[in-house]
Write a protein that holds these residues in place. Sequence first.
Motif, mmCIF file in Angstrom:
data_model
loop_
_atom_site.group_PDB
_atom_site.id
_atom_site.type_symbol
_atom_site.label_atom_id
_atom_site.label_comp_id
_atom_site.label_asym_id
_atom_site.label_seq_id
_atom_site.Cartn_x
_atom_site.Cartn_y
_atom_site.Cartn_z
ATOM 1 N N LEU A 36 136.342 7.910 119.526
ATOM 2 C CA LEU A 36 137.145 6.669 120.111
ATOM 3 C C LEU A 36 136.417 5.835 121.019
ATOM 4 C CD1 LEU A 36 140.716 8.523 120.707
ATOM 5 C CD2 LEU A 36 139.978 7.431 118.448
ATOM 6 N N LYS A 37 135.622 6.358 121.763
ATOM 7 C CA LYS A 37 134.910 5.614 123.007
ATOM 8 C C LYS A 37 133.335 5.996 122.982
ATOM 9 C CE LYS A 37 138.838 4.983 126.092
ATOM 10 N NZ LYS A 37 139.234 5.001 127.399
ATOM 11 N N PRO A 38 132.896 5.571 121.753
ATOM 12 C CA PRO A 38 131.374 6.089 121.675
ATOM 13 C C PRO A 38 130.532 5.692 122.826
ATOM 14 C CG PRO A 38 131.977 4.387 120.056
ATOM 15 C CD PRO A 38 133.315 4.701 120.824
ATOM 16 N N ARG A 39 129.640 6.225 123.011
ATOM 17 C CA ARG A 39 128.457 5.921 124.058
ATOM 18 C C ARG A 39 126.994 6.152 123.398
ATOM 19 N NH1 ARG A 39 129.991 9.080 129.741
ATOM 20 N NH2 ARG A 39 130.059 10.884 128.264
ATOM 21 N N ILE A 40 126.158 5.619 124.132
ATOM 22 C CA ILE A 40 124.783 5.592 123.931
ATOM 23 C C ILE A 40 124.017 6.800 124.720
ATOM 24 C CG2 ILE A 40 122.684 4.272 123.696
ATOM 25 C CD1 ILE A 40 124.130 1.843 123.063
ATOM 26 N N TYR A 41 123.361 7.765 124.010
ATOM 27 C CA TYR A 41 122.684 8.478 124.851
ATOM 28 C C TYR A 41 120.941 8.556 124.653
ATOM 29 C CZ TYR A 41 127.166 10.812 125.122
ATOM 30 O OH TYR A 41 128.320 11.040 125.381
ATOM 31 N N HIS A 60 108.976 12.989 115.912
ATOM 32 C CA HIS A 60 109.395 13.972 116.625
ATOM 33 C C HIS A 60 110.779 14.421 115.764
ATOM 34 C CE1 HIS A 60 106.570 13.302 119.874
ATOM 35 N NE2 HIS A 60 107.179 11.651 119.668
ATOM 36 N N PRO A 61 110.881 15.693 115.863
ATOM 37 C CA PRO A 61 112.042 16.507 115.370
ATOM 38 C C PRO A 61 113.231 16.201 116.036
ATOM 39 C CG PRO A 61 110.854 18.155 116.449
ATOM 40 C CD PRO A 61 109.962 16.888 116.480
ATOM 41 N N GLN A 62 114.374 15.982 115.334
ATOM 42 C CA GLN A 62 115.705 15.849 115.963
ATOM 43 C C GLN A 62 117.001 16.370 115.054
ATOM 44 O OE1 GLN A 62 116.241 11.695 115.777
ATOM 45 N NE2 GLN A 62 115.991 11.514 113.588
ATOM 46 N N PRO A 63 117.882 16.655 115.861
ATOM 47 C CA PRO A 63 118.874 17.249 115.089
ATOM 48 C C PRO A 63 119.753 16.578 114.153
ATOM 49 C CG PRO A 63 119.529 17.000 117.542
ATOM 50 C CD PRO A 63 118.205 16.645 117.299
ATOM 51 N N VAL A 64 120.293 17.056 113.313
ATOM 52 C CA VAL A 64 120.894 16.361 112.181
ATOM 53 C C VAL A 64 122.424 16.684 112.108
ATOM 54 C CG1 VAL A 64 121.029 16.030 109.461
ATOM 55 C CG2 VAL A 64 118.997 16.348 110.399
ATOM 56 N N SER A 65 123.261 15.483 112.408
ATOM 57 C CA SER A 65 124.719 15.737 112.468
ATOM 58 C C SER A 65 125.280 14.354 111.833
ATOM 59 C CB SER A 65 125.141 15.985 113.679
ATOM 60 O OG SER A 65 126.531 15.855 113.889
ATOM 61 N N SER A 66 126.515 14.448 110.993
ATOM 62 C CA SER A 66 127.214 13.214 110.745
ATOM 63 C C SER A 66 127.866 12.403 111.776
ATOM 64 C CB SER A 66 128.086 13.656 109.559
ATOM 65 O OG SER A 66 128.974 14.632 110.006
ATOM 66 N N ALA A 67 128.031 13.135 112.872
ATOM 67 C CA ALA A 67 128.841 12.681 114.092
ATOM 68 C C ALA A 67 128.065 11.755 114.920
ATOM 69 C CB ALA A 67 129.640 13.928 114.871
ATOM 70 N N PHE A 68 126.519 11.759 114.638
ATOM 71 C CA PHE A 68 125.897 11.096 115.745
ATOM 72 C C PHE A 68 124.942 10.049 114.752
ATOM 73 C CE2 PHE A 68 124.806 15.105 118.433
ATOM 74 C CZ PHE A 68 126.168 14.955 118.951
ATOM 75 N N ALA A 69 124.910 8.826 115.558
ATOM 76 C CA ALA A 69 124.047 7.798 114.767
ATOM 77 C C ALA A 69 122.624 7.900 115.561
ATOM 78 C CB ALA A 69 124.642 6.592 114.991
ATOM 79 N N PHE A 91 120.660 8.127 120.603
ATOM 80 C CA PHE A 91 121.614 8.322 119.654
ATOM 81 C C PHE A 91 123.131 7.820 120.162
ATOM 82 C CE2 PHE A 91 121.727 12.331 121.671
ATOM 83 C CZ PHE A 91 122.988 12.840 122.025
ATOM 84 N N CYS A 92 123.858 7.639 119.221
ATOM 85 C CA CYS A 92 125.199 7.004 119.636
ATOM 86 C C CYS A 92 126.176 8.095 119.254
ATOM 87 C CB CYS A 92 125.613 5.808 118.882
ATOM 88 S SG CYS A 92 127.139 5.060 119.319
ATOM 89 N N ALA A 93 127.118 8.712 120.151
ATOM 90 C CA ALA A 93 127.968 9.675 119.705
ATOM 91 C C ALA A 93 129.046 9.341 120.422
ATOM 92 C CB ALA A 93 127.328 11.021 120.380
ATOM 93 N N GLY A 94 130.400 9.795 119.802
ATOM 94 C CA GLY A 94 131.656 9.509 120.531
ATOM 95 C C GLY A 94 132.747 8.882 119.318
#
Length: 204
Positions: A20-25, A113-122, A15-18
């Motif tokens: 101002l300076k997003p990063r890929i995790y 696979h299950p994964q969390p749901v959040s509007s702050a993550f892509a 996913f991508c999170a962040g």
Amino acid sequence: LPTLVMVDDATVQCFCAGFLKPRIYIARHTAMALTPEELDVVLAHEEVHRRNRDPLRSAVLRALTHAFFFLPIVRLYERRYHEAKEIMADAAALALPNGKQSLAAALYMLAHHPQPVSSAFAFFADRTLLDIRIAFMSGHVYIPLPITASKIVVSILTLIVPVFIYIAPSGAETVPRQPCREASVIEAHPFPEQPLRYDFSQLH
């Protein structure tokens, strides 16, 4: 800061999170399960989210949707945005060599696979948009949801009607309230115990 971060967490995938300076995790187990070509398309997909700062845009749009939940056009625009950002990211992944097969294989494996749901993550494998993404990979042209005139009219009326309800007309005069006069108390006379007798002889 590095744009790619490897994490040891079995509950996440990629996913991508962040803001101002997003990063890929990406989880270590996910990177090891994918082939090199599949890993390339997954990272290319998330790189588009990172460059466009989609986590920040999604969070702001979600806040506006909650604040103006009564406006149909706001909910429609949020849906259009989420669809468009995933299609744009998939287009970058499909441009890679063997991108179509690799993207389909990665999406098929990670979506189970299950994964969390959040509007702050892509998240790469967002289940809510699988049908649209599969259709796009199959060659169908993506057509955004139409913004109909009815939704625009309903949204405008939803904003205007409360104004007419709660705002008094201009120039309205307020009539002063007059003090209530004390009501005079009338004494009630009791009815006679004996019935009244009338003399009808004088009527002749």
